[in-house]
Design an enzyme around this catalytic site. Structure first.
Site, mmCIF file in Angstrom:
data_model
loop_
_atom_site.group_PDB
_atom_site.id
_atom_site.type_symbol
_atom_site.label_atom_id
_atom_site.label_comp_id
_atom_site.label_asym_id
_atom_site.label_seq_id
_atom_site.Cartn_x
_atom_site.Cartn_y
_atom_site.Cartn_z
ATOM 1 N N PRO A 12 -0.313 -0.169 -8.434
ATOM 2 C CG PRO A 12 -0.883 -1.757 -9.943
ATOM 3 C CD PRO A 12 0.069 -1.444 -9.093
ATOM 4 C CG ASN A 13 -5.450 1.088 -10.813
ATOM 5 O OD1 ASN A 13 -5.546 1.895 -11.813
ATOM 6 N ND2 ASN A 13 -5.231 -0.094 -11.330
ATOM 7 N NE ARG A 27 -8.778 0.858 -7.218
ATOM 8 C CZ ARG A 27 -7.986 -0.311 -7.005
ATOM 9 N NH1 ARG A 27 -6.879 0.107 -6.279
ATOM 10 N NH2 ARG A 27 -8.079 -1.288 -7.535
ATOM 11 C CE1 TYR A 71 -9.223 -2.032 -3.088
ATOM 12 C CE2 TYR A 71 -10.637 -1.239 -4.925
ATOM 13 C CZ TYR A 71 -9.789 -2.082 -4.209
ATOM 14 O OH TYR A 71 -9.492 -3.032 -4.936
ATOM 15 C CG ASN A 93 -2.174 -2.440 -1.502
ATOM 16 O OD1 ASN A 93 -1.972 -3.301 -2.223
ATOM 17 N ND2 ASN A 93 -3.314 -1.840 -1.002
ATOM 18 C CB ALA A 116 -4.021 -5.714 -10.187
ATOM 19 C CG HIS A 118 -4.271 -10.640 -7.273
ATOM 20 N ND1 HIS A 118 -4.187 -10.974 -5.905
ATOM 21 C CD2 HIS A 118 -5.097 -9.600 -7.346
ATOM 22 C CE1 HIS A 118 -4.887 -10.315 -5.363
ATOM 23 N NE2 HIS A 118 -5.207 -9.293 -6.064
ATOM 24 C CG ASP A 173 11.996 -13.750 -8.843
ATOM 25 O OD1 ASP A 173 11.530 -14.750 -7.840
ATOM 26 O OD2 ASP A 173 11.965 -14.019 -9.980
ATOM 27 C CD GLU A 203 -0.111 -10.171 0.703
ATOM 28 O OE1 GLU A 203 0.445 -11.119 1.066
ATOM 29 O OE2 GLU A 203 -0.664 -10.292 -0.697
ATOM 30 C CG HIS A 248 -3.835 -6.995 -0.102
ATOM 31 N ND1 HIS A 248 -3.620 -6.556 -1.181
ATOM 32 C CD2 HIS A 248 -3.648 -8.110 0.136
ATOM 33 C CE1 HIS A 248 -2.683 -7.346 -1.653
ATOM 34 N NE2 HIS A 248 -2.520 -8.335 -0.676
ATOM 35 C CB ILE A 249 -7.430 -1.057 1.245
ATOM 36 C CG1 ILE A 249 -6.200 -0.187 1.313
ATOM 37 C CG2 ILE A 249 -8.471 -0.328 1.617
ATOM 38 C CD1 ILE A 249 -5.979 1.102 0.239
ATOM 39 C CB SER A 250 -10.737 -4.669 -0.296
ATOM 40 O OG SER A 250 -9.694 -5.255 -0.985
ATOM 41 N NE ARG A 310 -12.288 -6.958 -4.130
ATOM 42 C CZ ARG A 310 -11.695 -6.037 -4.446
ATOM 43 N NH1 ARG A 310 -10.537 -5.653 -3.839
ATOM 44 N NH2 ARG A 310 -11.889 -5.459 -5.933
HETATM 45 C C1 DQA Z 1 -5.913 -4.212 -3.207
HETATM 46 C C2 DQA Z 1 -6.607 -5.582 -3.713
HETATM 47 C C3 DQA Z 1 -6.464 -6.014 -5.018
HETATM 48 O O1 DQA Z 1 -6.943 -7.085 -5.417
HETATM 49 C C4 DQA Z 1 -6.390 -5.073 -6.038
HETATM 50 O O2 DQA Z 1 -6.075 -5.206 -7.369
HETATM 51 C C5 DQA Z 1 -6.073 -3.594 -5.507
HETATM 52 C C6 DQA Z 1 -5.927 -3.416 -4.265
HETATM 53 C C7 DQA Z 1 -6.203 -3.810 -1.885
HETATM 54 O O3 DQA Z 1 -5.775 -2.946 -1.562
HETATM 55 O O4 DQA Z 1 -7.330 -4.243 -1.380
HETATM 56 O O5 DQA Z 1 -5.686 -2.615 -6.353
HETATM 57 O O6 DQA Z 1 -4.396 -4.753 -3.143
#
Ligand code: DQA
Length: 153
Positions: A9-10, A17, A22, A74, A77, A80, A87, A98, A100-102, A107
């Protein structure tokens, strides 16, 4: 070698965003960067993005039926919160990285848990779009290493 790159998502909102976290690159630019890297290295790359948890579960399951060699994910959210994604990854047991960009470790507290991490052989965090390239390279090395081992048996 077939790798599926799944974004949650997002991540379709990249470039819009929170650019301080990001970056300014868009989702299409991210796809382009990974696609070019994969083409140069003769890796078949498939891309999927969804804002919906169940759709992400479906795409992970699809990777099993498509005989994908690896997954880069990725989950945004859902990282978490989602036992369903954990599963799903355990169900298909495809080598998964896995991303994560950030830098999630730096955080909020609620980002310190990753449910999917226990199903992943690698976590890359805080390296921007390059993190996806690192994940693809790690998986392809790992998978081709395994294939060579099997050939020698
Ligand atoms: C994220 C980090 C997550 O905590 C956040 O909810 C995202 C992006 C990242 O790529 O840094 O949507 O996965």
């Amino acid at each position: 070698m077939k790798i599926v790159i799944i974004n949650g998502p997002n991540l379709n909102m990249l470039g819009i965003r929170e650019p301080d976290k990001y970056g300014s690159g868009t989702y299409d630019e991210l796809v382009e960067k990974i696609r070019n890297h994969c083409m140069q290295n003769k890796i078949q790359a498939e891309f999927y993005q969804s804002n919906h948890e169940g759709d992400l579960v479906d795409r992970i399951q699809q990777a099993y039926y498509d005989k994908a060699d690896g997954i880069v994910i990725n989950p945004g959210a859902y990282t978490h919160t989602s036992i369903a994604l954990l599963d799903a990854l355990k169900s298909v047991s495809i080598p998964t990285a896995e991303v994560h960009i950030s830098d999630v470790a730096r955080r909020e507290d609620f980002r310190q848990v990753s449910y999917i991490r226990q199903a992943c052989c690698l976590t890359v965090s805080g390296k921007g779009f390059d993190g996806y390239i690192e994940a693809v390279d790690y998986l392809t090395k790992m998978i081709s290493g395994r294939e060579n081992e099997n050939k020698n048996k």
